[in-house]
Design a protein around this motif. Structure first.
Motif, PDB file in Angstrom:
ATOM      1  N   ASP A 191     -49.782 157.289  11.990  1.00 17.00           N
ATOM      2  CA  ASP A 191     -51.113 156.714  11.781  1.00 17.00           C
ATOM      3  C   ASP A 191     -52.189 157.413  12.597  1.00 17.00           C
ATOM      4  O   ASP A 191     -53.378 157.119  12.442  1.00 17.00           O
ATOM      5  CB  ASP A 191     -51.097 155.218  12.125  1.00 17.00           C
ATOM      6  CG  ASP A 191     -50.357 154.393  11.081  1.00 17.00           C
ATOM      7  OD1 ASP A 191     -50.373 154.809   9.901  1.00 17.00           O
ATOM      8  OD2 ASP A 191     -49.756 153.363  11.435  1.00 17.00           O
ATOM      9  N   ASP A 192     -51.777 158.330  13.476  1.00 18.66           N
ATOM     10  CA  ASP A 192     -52.753 159.079  14.275  1.00 18.66           C
ATOM     11  C   ASP A 192     -53.009 160.473  13.707  1.00 18.66           C
ATOM     12  O   ASP A 192     -53.550 161.344  14.401  1.00 18.66           O
ATOM     13  CB  ASP A 192     -52.261 159.197  15.724  1.00 18.66           C
ATOM     14  CG  ASP A 192     -52.236 157.854  16.438  1.00 18.66           C
ATOM     15  OD1 ASP A 192     -52.991 156.959  16.016  1.00 18.66           O
ATOM     16  OD2 ASP A 192     -51.452 157.698  17.398  1.00 18.66           O
ATOM     17  N   GLU A 193     -52.618 160.689  12.452  1.00 18.08           N
ATOM     18  CA  GLU A 193     -52.821 162.003  11.840  1.00 18.08           C
ATOM     19  C   GLU A 193     -54.267 162.233  11.402  1.00 18.08           C
ATOM     20  O   GLU A 193     -54.676 163.374  11.170  1.00 18.08           O
ATOM     21  CB  GLU A 193     -51.907 162.162  10.613  1.00 18.08           C
ATOM     22  CG  GLU A 193     -50.423 162.186  10.932  1.00 18.08           C
ATOM     23  CD  GLU A 193     -49.572 162.200   9.669  1.00 18.08           C
ATOM     24  OE1 GLU A 193     -50.164 162.205   8.559  1.00 18.08           O
ATOM     25  OE2 GLU A 193     -48.337 162.189   9.778  1.00 18.08           O
ATOM     26  N   THR A 194     -55.046 161.161  11.284  1.00 15.45           N
ATOM     27  CA  THR A 194     -56.394 161.264  10.711  1.00 15.45           C
ATOM     28  C   THR A 194     -57.275 162.313  11.382  1.00 15.45           C
ATOM     29  O   THR A 194     -57.907 163.129  10.685  1.00 15.45           O
ATOM     30  CB  THR A 194     -57.088 159.892  10.736  1.00 15.45           C
ATOM     31  OG1 THR A 194     -56.309 158.965   9.965  1.00 15.45           O
ATOM     32  CG2 THR A 194     -58.484 159.978  10.134  1.00 15.45           C
ATOM     33  N   PRO A 195     -57.371 162.365  12.718  1.00 18.04           N
ATOM     34  CA  PRO A 195     -58.228 163.390  13.335  1.00 18.04           C
ATOM     35  C   PRO A 195     -57.816 164.812  12.948  1.00 18.04           C
ATOM     36  O   PRO A 195     -58.678 165.671  12.707  1.00 18.04           O
ATOM     37  CB  PRO A 195     -58.049 163.139  14.834  1.00 18.04           C
ATOM     38  CG  PRO A 195     -57.682 161.697  14.937  1.00 18.04           C
ATOM     39  CD  PRO A 195     -56.822 161.434  13.742  1.00 18.04           C
ATOM     40  N   THR A 196     -56.518 165.053  12.890  1.00 23.74           N
ATOM     41  CA  THR A 196     -56.043 166.392  12.525  1.00 23.74           C
ATOM     42  C   THR A 196     -56.392 166.709  11.076  1.00 23.74           C
ATOM     43  O   THR A 196     -56.833 167.824  10.751  1.00 23.74           O
ATOM     44  CB  THR A 196     -54.518 166.492  12.731  1.00 23.74           C
ATOM     45  OG1 THR A 196     -54.206 166.188  14.092  1.00 23.74           O
ATOM     46  CG2 THR A 196     -54.022 167.890  12.409  1.00 23.74           C
TER      47      THR A 196
END
Length: 380
Positions: free
Chosen positions: A328-333
């Protein structure tokens, strides 16, 4: 009358030869190498003697006694007759092989290669030691009566055959190169985590299963992943056992798509379509996959099995990076990829978003997860 066990027939036969006490039975068993093919320890000799006596097959022969170990026994008439009958049967019997090593080999595809080789190497050393002991025992008793010599011949032949078989299997295990997609295509499975890199992805084949919806809640997703792994391991075992070609089951991979790519950035998982995949070596065929699927279906009823297929994926030029952390922390990448890297390099999408899950989420903390994020691209 109940049949005699191997241990009972062995002891009874020695008493048919001549009356003996326990210590003498132990000595003869040791001298003739009988222990190489029967499990007759010193303490078990008296257990067998007691059973034979209760069945009326042997009796005390009289004479001086100084404790149980010096009690002399001889075969009764019924013991002599049953021994002869059982001996005739034993000479013609073909005994099925129940070697435990065969179970080990059947299960060996589930172990790392190094452990299989280590186990076989230890077995080889133990067999050599046992054969040397039998040969030394034989040499110390020469010359031997014909029957005793035949027994030693058999023991040596069986151990030699086992040695030859074990060495052959070990040689094959050592020679067999296990295919590992992560090593064969290292650049595709080990990108840096700080910078995007461009790779040329060749045509690769996969087991694949399609579906729709949130992977955290969709039953179809769970069934698809279970079906993929079940078939992947069945194909692996069949490949090793029938073709002599082994491979490491690759990591789970996923192709993700949505009508609006922004759904990935906003994490609206219910709008996602997915194709979950596990890479297969190029020698794996559709027939192998079909047979593996049928085999798995016999063990577990999974509706997703019918949808698993073998497909070839050609992505070509792609941009990828290693993401460290929760899914769920892939968004910034992904934001950096979509809104910075691709526009700056004059590139646009040319296929589905591709993720490769290098970590097992069941055993890895979310902040330690490693995921390859890949996007096939083409010039604007």
């Amino acid at each position: 009358m109940p049949a005699l066990t191997d241990a009972e027939l062995t002891v009874l036969g020695l008493l048919v030869e001549q009356p003996r006490h326990g210590y003498e039975l132990e000595r003869v068993i040791e001298e003739r190498g009988i222990r190489a093919w029967t499990a007759l320890g010193f303490s078990s000799i008296y257990y067998v003697l007691d059973k034979l006596a209760k069945r009326g097959l042997i009796e005390a022969a009289g004479g001086p006694r100084s404790g149980k170990s010096r009690a002399t026994f001889r075969a009764t008439r019924s013991g002599v007759d049953l021994c002869a009958e059982a001996t005739r049967e034993a000479l013609t019997a073909l005994t099925p092989v129940h070697a435990r090593v065969l179970i080990g080999m059947a299960n060996s595809p589930g172990l790392p290669d190094a452990e299989v080789r280590s186990g076989l190497t230890a077995r080889l050393a133990a067999l050599r030691e046992q054969l040397a002991e039998v040969e030394a025992t034989r040499a110390s008793q020469e010359p031997l009566p014909d029957a005793a010599a035949a027994i030693f011949d058999y023991s040596e032949a069986m151990l030699t055959a086992d040695l030859t078989w074990t060495k052959s299997v070990l040689d094959k295990e050592t020679a067999m190169e296990k295919y590992d997609v992560k090593k064969a295509h290292r650049a595709l499975y080990s990108p840096p985590s700080k910078d995007f890199t461009v790779v040329d992805v060749p045509a690769l084949q996969y087991l694949a299963a399609d579906g729709h919806g949130d992977p955290n809640t969709a039953t179809d997703y769970t069934n698809a992943v279970e079906a993929l792994y079940g078939i992947a391991y069945a194909v692996k075992f069949a490949s090793k056992n029938t073709l002599g070609r082994d491979f490491v089951v690759g990591p789970l991979e996923g192709l993700w798509r949505a009508d609006d790519p922004a759904a990935f950035l906003t994490r609206e998982k219910g709008k996602w379509d997915w194709t979950m995949m596990i890479h297969q070596p190029d020698w794996v065929t559709e027939e192998m996959v079909r047979e593996a699927s049928e085999s798995v279906a016999k063990k577990k009823d999974n509706p997703a099995l019918a949808g698993v297929r073998l497909r070839t994926l050609t992505e070509g030029t792609s941009v990828q990076i290693l993401h460290l952390g929760s899914y769920d922390d892939e968004t910034p990448t992904l934001n950096r990829l979509h809104h910075e890297y691709l526009p700056e390099h004059g590139l646009t999408f040319n296929g589905d978003h591709h993720e490769i899950y290098l970590s097992d989420p069941r055993r890895t903390a979310p902040d330690k997860l490693k995921t390859v994020l890949r996007q096939p691209v083409k010039p604007l």
